[in-house]
Design a protein around this motif. Structure first.
Motif, PDB file in Angstrom:
ATOM      1  N   GLU A 525     109.644  30.905 -57.706  1.00  0.00           N
ATOM      2  CA  GLU A 525     108.280  30.785 -58.205  1.00  0.00           C
ATOM      3  C   GLU A 525     107.316  31.213 -57.103  1.00  0.00           C
ATOM      4  N   ILE A 526     106.252  31.881 -57.499  1.00  0.00           N
ATOM      5  CA  ILE A 526     105.320  32.420 -56.509  1.00  0.00           C
ATOM      6  C   ILE A 526     103.905  31.974 -56.830  1.00  0.00           C
ATOM      7  N   GLY A 527     103.208  31.509 -55.833  1.00  0.00           N
ATOM      8  CA  GLY A 527     101.821  31.074 -56.013  1.00  0.00           C
ATOM      9  C   GLY A 527     100.850  32.220 -55.823  1.00  0.00           C
ATOM     10  N   THR A 528      99.641  31.894 -55.471  1.00  0.00           N
ATOM     11  CA  THR A 528      98.679  32.954 -55.192  1.00  0.00           C
ATOM     12  C   THR A 528      98.452  33.004 -53.678  1.00  0.00           C
ATOM     13  N   PRO A 529      98.295  34.230 -53.138  1.00  0.00           N
ATOM     14  CA  PRO A 529      98.223  34.369 -51.677  1.00  0.00           C
ATOM     15  C   PRO A 529      96.900  33.859 -51.122  1.00  0.00           C
TER      16      PRO A 529
END
Lengths: 742, 739
Positions: A525-529
């Motif tokens: 899962e990837i968040g926002t940078p």
């Protein structure tokens, strides 16, 4: 009223009191009659008051106690009060024994109002309120226990009580509790100094459960060390706490002190001292003494192996399996290092009692299905820990028809939602275990696990000990680390790439190679940078290299190679991130940059991110990730490949030096795989200069996401399940052979 | 015994102990008067002596003969009822509840008592579905007529059930209540429909709301409000056939040009949402005619309903044709008719009740900004606007949110919106109240995020509650004369656009929207699961049915046909059978086998949806109505895409986002170029890799991903707008003083 203070009548009633104390209404009737029959026997008033109190009639209790006290002369009053307190004490102890904590607490409250300066009673109150869950700093201040302790000696206070009270105080994370502990320990007579060591051990346990209390734990450990200098177990704890809380200089001082103290001691002790010194230095990112440290380690290992000591005490043998943890970080030489480790764990195994003590364990209530294998996973990382992020897909895709899955979570918070979502809720039975390794092994045995998989290896000593008890007929090591070499472990899971083709020569365990990859995940899962180039003052057209690793993976030879790359690529920048001491790592990189004459302007040291999701999103700022050698990234490599970023790795011989290699091949790329340091530098420069090549790799990685084996958690699970079936068939075959021999 | 109706000697029952003494002595004085027994029992009951109460009442009843017993019982019931009413009046609902329970145990078939019990149980928080069945409410309601029953009590019952009991039985109770209404049934049903629609909008109990409106339809099959609600509810829950049928029913029931126009709008909405474009173009042409007729007639006698419908009636034209000069000219005229009719209503907003006083003091030198929206939640607009709220400079701006039809307990709204602003309000469909609140709050600049997607928002804007009013992001501009500015950028509107916009176009320097990215989950799609080879070229289009113009699909089919070993994945909210049928026909036209096409189900959530985009090599955008969120998600995921640029706002969204993400590859200016780019990107892997590389490095450099800078630009625009407004005010007052 005439008051009689003779003791004799009390004793006679006491024996009856024993029988009736469980039933307050009866006790009330009994003592009301007794008081009516003879108004002069004071003990009856005391007991009647207690009976009222326990029946919830607090006012009546006080009135009853006051009756004789009012009538008493000044001379009598003290002895009467003491009598009353004696009765209350007895009642409180009785209550505490039947674990009626609330009533014991009530009684002790009343003792406190009669005699607020009784230290022992307050210590009891501390223990009781801790158990009930109402202990606060305010209470400690109200009881004035610190002042009392300073004013009196505690020579004759019950040792067990003192220990329990200190245990309760340690959990109260405030300055007043620290002061009280200090007063307590300072007041100890010199023959009771071992209590200080006990306190240190307790605070260490508390710290492991609530790491947030780090600074408080450090202060306590420093106190213990001040009062009892040069005690190894205290120094060890202090060293660990300093390292965990980022006080690297002090950590190194304590580790060195520990070394000095063990210089004339056994080789096992010296070996541990040296291990501790390594951990401290490498965690901080300080590599200056690496050659000295590793040479000494190997020399001590040989000494221990030669001596082959028996009858090591628990604390010494417990560490043997994990003591060589840092060797693979320093050199890639599995033929020598694995062989040393294998010999060492043979000594380890010999020092372990071969039978599991008879421990009472509940048999699993789950019915064993025929034709269904029972698989157990044991580890401390089944949470949002690297091992948890990577192993969750196996649990997710496990075929629950053919396998009953049991989890043994060690040192794991039972309320952890990540554990629940990805582990507990997807298996048959999950046990959260905190007991001794004997208890854990007994539990696994009672559950009749067919195949036990260890996902910690030498990252956790307790897991090694459990495995050494051989609680399951087939035992496997997977994923957590290189194998431990412990003789009770049958298999080590690998694939065609992660171990060299001749690796079986120096592995104790049988290497089981899965057909494609020893690990697959469905993704991350990837968040926002939160990072943009302009925030780091890096031009949009610059080439950004990134290395995100903990301090002990940053071998100076590897960092030198990285610097060569940066030097050779114009307009390039190097981002450095990861857990280590900020100043140490900046100095370290600064020196190596100066060696190759790179300006510090080209380096950026990044803060750690608030969570894994943001960390992964921020990886995207990199054009190229530079892996570490001889100890590769594992989770970092997978995250990098998932984010589609080209990576340079140097392949070596040992497991830790081939992780990125197998993951890259299994993600569908060969670009960036180097077989020597020269090739590493070459690939690094090439990828920096050739934008099209980077794009091509990125494209391969992107299309690999829906096709490549390392992202196919389902297929990997099928492969591993098939391995389990085959291992079981082999085991059954062996059993049949044994039977027929008999 | 003797029944006596005279109660003049009655003592105050409300000091029950005194009164029980009074009645005890009254009874000993005269044992034959029954009323004393009734009152004594009530006194006992109110002082908590329930058994004594029952025993006392039983005394006269046990000696009564069969003639008397009914009379006696009635006497007792009247007294209990009076007393219960009294207790309810003095707000002692627990006592009222006790009395009514006794009344019920004596006579369980009194419907008014049972309805009172529903009301009391609701007040005391005791109401449960089981009670409705225990009290046999439905059966009782069937035995009475409206004459026997208090209408207000029925209305209260309906609203209590509507709020609390969302079950089959709840529906039956409401239906039975509604059946009792005579002449006023139509009005009552309209109210129930509105309430049900509000429930539906707040996404609490969608299916219950739909079934309730279906009940209303059965009871009042000619009520147009019923069909209006059903069209939207069915369409939003994927029941496209029923939605179309409801729209057609609506059309049959209305006759005025304005209502016919609205009917036509709804028919388009339903059929296009299902992906049914078969007759789409014809429907659009008929719609043009209706619109032009309304514009010619310039009606000025519209009722409130009709006004509400008018403003949004043109929106589907933008999906059918890229002709902003023509479209906007009609829309601007519609907006004028709309504004004119609202001005005639002339509501005095200052007279609107239930407005909160604004407690936040207005700071000196700080602008007060209000956002009006129905979408500050996990909706496209919510996902895209949240970054503005994250970066808003709270020192220089006080921010107020006016949320329409939103769940006040929505976690997404709290995390990204409520917790990042000064004040958030949650309103239902009441434009006057919203406008009055905005006015009371002294908002300096009001930003409308809904535009023509919500009639209520347009209504609020038309009241001009703030001195400066702006439309941003939600849709193309509404054309309302009360709106001052429409936010754009150098690309999203063509150079000559001001010619046909009634609002002043305000172009931000770089991009009309910046976001910081999207959270991405774990994919659930692998090529092998779809039976697609690893080396195949995968084209992808994820859009709602409205956007699937057949001309655009034909172009997409040409691309698939021209690229060997290519597949086309189709996804998005629409009717599965309709869309498969539709694509099937167009595939057959160009001679593509259906093996090359895959229809994907909706993903579990946005996170998985975004992760699954990675299966595509090339995303094909729609024309004349582009994707917006879809485009941004595609660019964020680093996937090359093909878009056709047109003239209208909706046909230039992907264009501005692509430029602002750092790529020009894939931007086509005609259908021929669209096909060309599509084929080229499919055949040229290196080109795709280059684009991906650009998109990837753009993530940390490109303007569309720089929400912080975008926020600064927009804030600067707010300041400039305010300065202009103040200068103008000064001019006006200077002029005034000269005169």
């Amino acid at each position: 009223m005439q008051v009689q203070t003779s003791i004799s009548p009390i004793a006679s009633i006491d024996s009856q009191h024993e029988q009736i104390c469980q039933q307050q209404p009866n006790a009330i009737d009994f003592y009301e009659l007794a008081v009516a029959a003879d108004e002069t026997i004071t003990s009856n008033y005391w007991h009647l008051g207690v009976a009222y109190l326990l029946a919830g009639r607090e006012d009546d209790a006080q009135a009853t106690w006051l009756t004789p006290l009012f009538a008493a002369t000044e001379i009598d009053i003290e002895s009467l009060t003491n009598n009353l307190i004696g009765v209350l004490e007895q009642a409180a102890q009785d209550r505490a024994e039947v674990t009626d904590l609330q009533q014991a607490w009530l009684l002790r409250q009343h003792i406190w109002t009669f005699a607020p300066d009784r230290v022992e009673n307050i210590l009891h109150l501390i223990c009781l309120t801790k158990k009930i869950g109402t202990l606060t700093t305010e209470l400690l201040i109200e009881w004035q226990i610190n002042e009392l302790l300073q004013a009196t000696t505690i020579d004759n206070i019950d040792e067990d009580l003192l220990e329990r009270a200190l245990g309760a105080l340690i959990t109260i994370n405030t300055d007043p509790s620290l002061e009280i502990i200090k007063s307590c320990l300072k007041g100890l007579p010199s023959n009771r100094n071992e209590l200080i060591t006990t306190v240190a051990n307790t605070l260490f346990k508390v710290f492991n459960q609530q790491p947030a209390s780090g600074l408080y734990a450090v202060k306590l450990a420093e106190l213990c060390n001040d009062l009892q200098p040069n005690i190894l177990s205290i120094l060890e704890i202090l060293n660990y706490l300093y390292t965990s809380t980022g006080s690297y200089h002090k950590a190194i001082e304590t580790a060195e002190q520990y070394c000095r103290l063990t210089l004339s001691s056994t080789s096992v002790s010296q070996l541990f001292a040296n291990y501790q010194l390594q951990r401290t230095h490498f965690t901080a990112g300080n590599w200056q003494k690496k050659d000295q440290l590793i040479n000494r380690h190997q020399q001590l290992l040989k000494e221990v192996i030669q001596l082959s000591p028996h009858g090591l005490d628990r604390s010494q043998h417990q560490r043997l399996a994990v003591i060589s943890f840092f060797l693979p970080y320093i050199e890639d030489n599995p033929r020598i290092n694995k062989s040393l480790q294998n010999q060492l764990v043979t000594i380890y195994q010999q020092n372990i009692p071969q039978t599991i003590a008879e421990v009472e364990t509940e048999k699993s209530t789950l019915l064993k299905k025929t034709g269904c294998l029972r698989i157990g996973y044991i580890g401390m990382g089944l949470t949002s820990h690297s091992v948890g992020w990577l192993s969750r897909w196996l649990i997710h895709h496990h075929d629950r028809q053919s396998f009953q899955v049991f989890l043994y979570c060690l040192n794991t918070n039972q309320d952890d939602t990540f554990n629940h979502q990805w582990f507990r809720d997807k298996v048959d039975i999950t046990s959260y275990l905190t007991g001794s390794h004997e208890d854990i092994a007994a539990q696994i045995k009672a559950d009749e696990i067919d195949i036990l998989i260890d996902v910690d290896s030498v990252t956790y000593d307790i897991t090694c000990l459990v495995m050494a008890h051989k609680p399951a007929p087939v035992q496997v090591s997977w994923l957590g680390w290189d194998s431990s070499g412990i003789p009770t472990i049958d298999y080590f899971i690998a694939d065609p790439y992660v171990l060299a083709s001749d690796a079986q020569d120096y592995y104790q365990e049988k290497i089981w190679r899965l057909p494609q990859t020893y690990l697959a995940v469905d993704g991350f899962e990837i968040g926002t940078p939160t990072l943009r180039r302009e925030d780091l003052d890096i031009p949009a057209d610059a080439i950004v290299y990134l290395s995100s690793q903990s301090g002990y993976k940053r071998h100076p030879d590897c960092v030198r190679a990285q610097m060569e790359i940066i030097k050779a690529v114009p307009n390039s920048y190097f981002l450095i991130k990861g857990k280590s001491d900020g100043t140490t790592i900046q100095n370290f990189f600064g020196e190596l940059a100066a060696e190759v004459r790179i300006s510090l302007d080209r380096l950026r040291f990044l803060e750690r991110d608030i969570n894994e999701y943001t960390h992964r999103a921020n990886l995207e700022i990199a054009d190229i990730v530079l892996d570490t050698y001889p100890y590769n990234g594992a989770t970092t490599t997978l995250e990098t490949l998932w984010m589609g970023i080209p990576l340079v790795t140097q392949v070596g011989q040992q497991f830790a030096a081939r992780n990125s290699y197998t993951f890259m091949l299994n993600a569908g790329i060969e670009e960036g795989i180097a077989w020597s340091q020269d090739e590493y530098i070459e690939w690094g420069i090439k990828l920096g200069l050739d934008r099209d090549l980077r794009n091509k790799i990125h494209g391969k990685l992107r299309s690999g996401r829906t096709t490549a084996p390392v992202w196919n958690g389902k297929q990997f699970t099928r492969d591993l399940e098939q391995a389990y079936q085959q291992m079981w068939a082999i085991y059954q075959g062996q059993q049949q052979n044994l039977d027929s021999l008999n | 015994m003797q029944a006596i109706a005279d109660v003049s000697t009655r003592i105050d029952l409300h000091s029950p102990i005194q009164s029980s003494e009074f009645y005890e002595s009254a009874i000993s004085a005269d044992e034959t008067r029954t009323d004393n027994y009734w009152y004594l029992g009530v006194s006992y009951l109110l002082s908590g002596r329930e058994d004594d109460a029952q025993a006392t009442w039983f005394v006269p009843l046990s000696v009564a003969d069969s003639d008397e017993i009914d009379t006696f019982t009635d006497e007792l019931l009247i007294i209990l009822n009076q007393e219960a009413n009294y207790q309810a009046q003095i707000l002692d609902f627990a006592k009222a509840w006790l009395l009514r329970q006794h009344l019920w145990s004596i006579s369980p078939d009194r419907i008014d008592n049972s309805l009172h019990m529903i009301s009391l149980a609701n007040r005391l928080d005791l109401l449960a579905e089981e009670q409705l069945s225990e009290w046999q409410i439905v059966n009782l309601l069937k035995t009475v007529s409206i004459a026997d029953i208090d209408e207000d009590l029925l209305k209260e019952t309906i609203s209590i059930i509507l709020e609390n009991i969302h079950t089959d039985l709840g529906l039956e109770v409401i239906e039975s209540c509604l059946q009792l209404f005579g002449d006023s049934r139509h009005v009552m049903i309209s109210k129930v429909v509105v309430a049900a629609f509000n429930l539906f909008c707040q996404q609490k109990t969608g299916q219950f709301a739909i079934r309730l409106v279906e009940v209303c339809q059965r009871l009042s099959p000619k009520n147009i409000r019923v069909y209006q609600a059903l069209v939207l509810m069915y369409s939003d829950t994927g029941n496209h056939d029923r939605s179309i049928a409801a729209a057609e029913n609506y059309d049959r029931l209305v006759s005025s040009p304005i209502d016919k126009l609205f009917a036509s709008y709804m028919i388009q909405r339903s059929s296009l949402a299902s992906g049914d474009w078969q007759d789409g173009i014809n429907k659009i042409n008929r719609h043009w005619q209706s619109l032009e007729q309304v514009v010619r007639e310039f009606p000025d006698d519209l009722n409130r309903e009709q006004i509400l419908h008018l403003i949004t009636s043109s929106v589907f034209l933008a999906y059918a044709e890229d002709n902003p000069r023509k479209y906007r000219s009609v829309q601007n005229q519609i907006a004028e008719i709309y504004q004119h009719n609202i001005d005639i209503i002339d509501s005095d907003l200052l007279q609107i009740p239930s407005i909160n006083d604004c407690i936040t003091p207005k700071k000196q030198g700080v602008l007060r900004i209000g956002y009006l929206a129905s979408t500050l939640r996990a909706h496209s607009v919510g996902w895209l606007t949240r970054w503005l709220f994250k970066y808003h400079d709270r020192q220089s701006f006080q921010v107020f949110n006016y949320c329409i039809n939103q769940n006040p307990n929505d976690g997404f709204n709290h995390q990204w919106f409520r917790d990042k602003v000064d004040i958030s309000y949650y309103f239902q469909n009441n434009p006057e109240q919203i406008a009055a609140q905005i006015k009371a709050d002294n908002i300096d600049i009001l930003i409308d995020l809904d535009s023509l997607t919500l009639d209520i928002s347009c209504f609020v804007m038309a009241y001009k509650p703030a001195p400066i009013q702006i439309t941003w992001l939600g849709w193309d501009a509404s054309g309302l004369p009360s709106i001052d500015y429409f936010i754009a950028d150098p690309y999203v509107l063509p150079d000559d656009a001001q010619d046909y916009y009634s609002e002043k176009i305000w172009r931000l320097p770089q991009t009309y929207l910046g976001v910081e990215g999207f959270e991405v989950g774990i994919p659930t799609l692998r090529r092998e699961d779809l039976n697609i080879p690893a080396d195949a070229v995968v084209y992808f289009s994820s859009q709602i049915g409205y956007k699937r113009h057949p001309d655009c699909i034909r172009a997409q089919m040409e691309i698939i046909k021209a690229v060997p070993n290519s597949y086309f994945l189709i996804k998005g909210k629409s009717d599965a059978a309709t869309i498969q049928d539709f694509f099937g026909k167009l595939a057959a036209e160009v001679g593509i086998s259906m093996d090359r096409i895959r229809f994907l189900p909706q993903a579990a959530d946005e996170f998985t949806h975004r992760a699954n985009l990675a299966i595509a090599d090339v995303v094909l955008d729609t024309f004349p109505y582009n994707g917006a969120t879809t485009t941004l998600e595609t660019l964020w995921m680093g996937i090359p895409m093909v878009t056709q640029v047109g003239k209208q706002f909706a046909a230039r969204n992907s264009y501005t986002f692509m430029l602002n993400a750092g790529i020009e590859e894939g931007i086509a200016w005609s259908q021929a170029e669209y096909i060309e780019w599509g084929i080229k990107l499919g055949l040229d892997r290196d080109l795709r890799d280059t684009i991906q590389g650009k998109l990837r490095s753009g993530r940390t450099t490109a303007p569309v991903w720089n929400a912080k800078q975008f926020t600064l630009d927009l804030e600067q625009a707010y300041r400039d707008m305010w300065a202009k407004y103040q200068a103008k005010q000064q001019e006006v007052s200077a002029d005034y003083s000269h005169n």
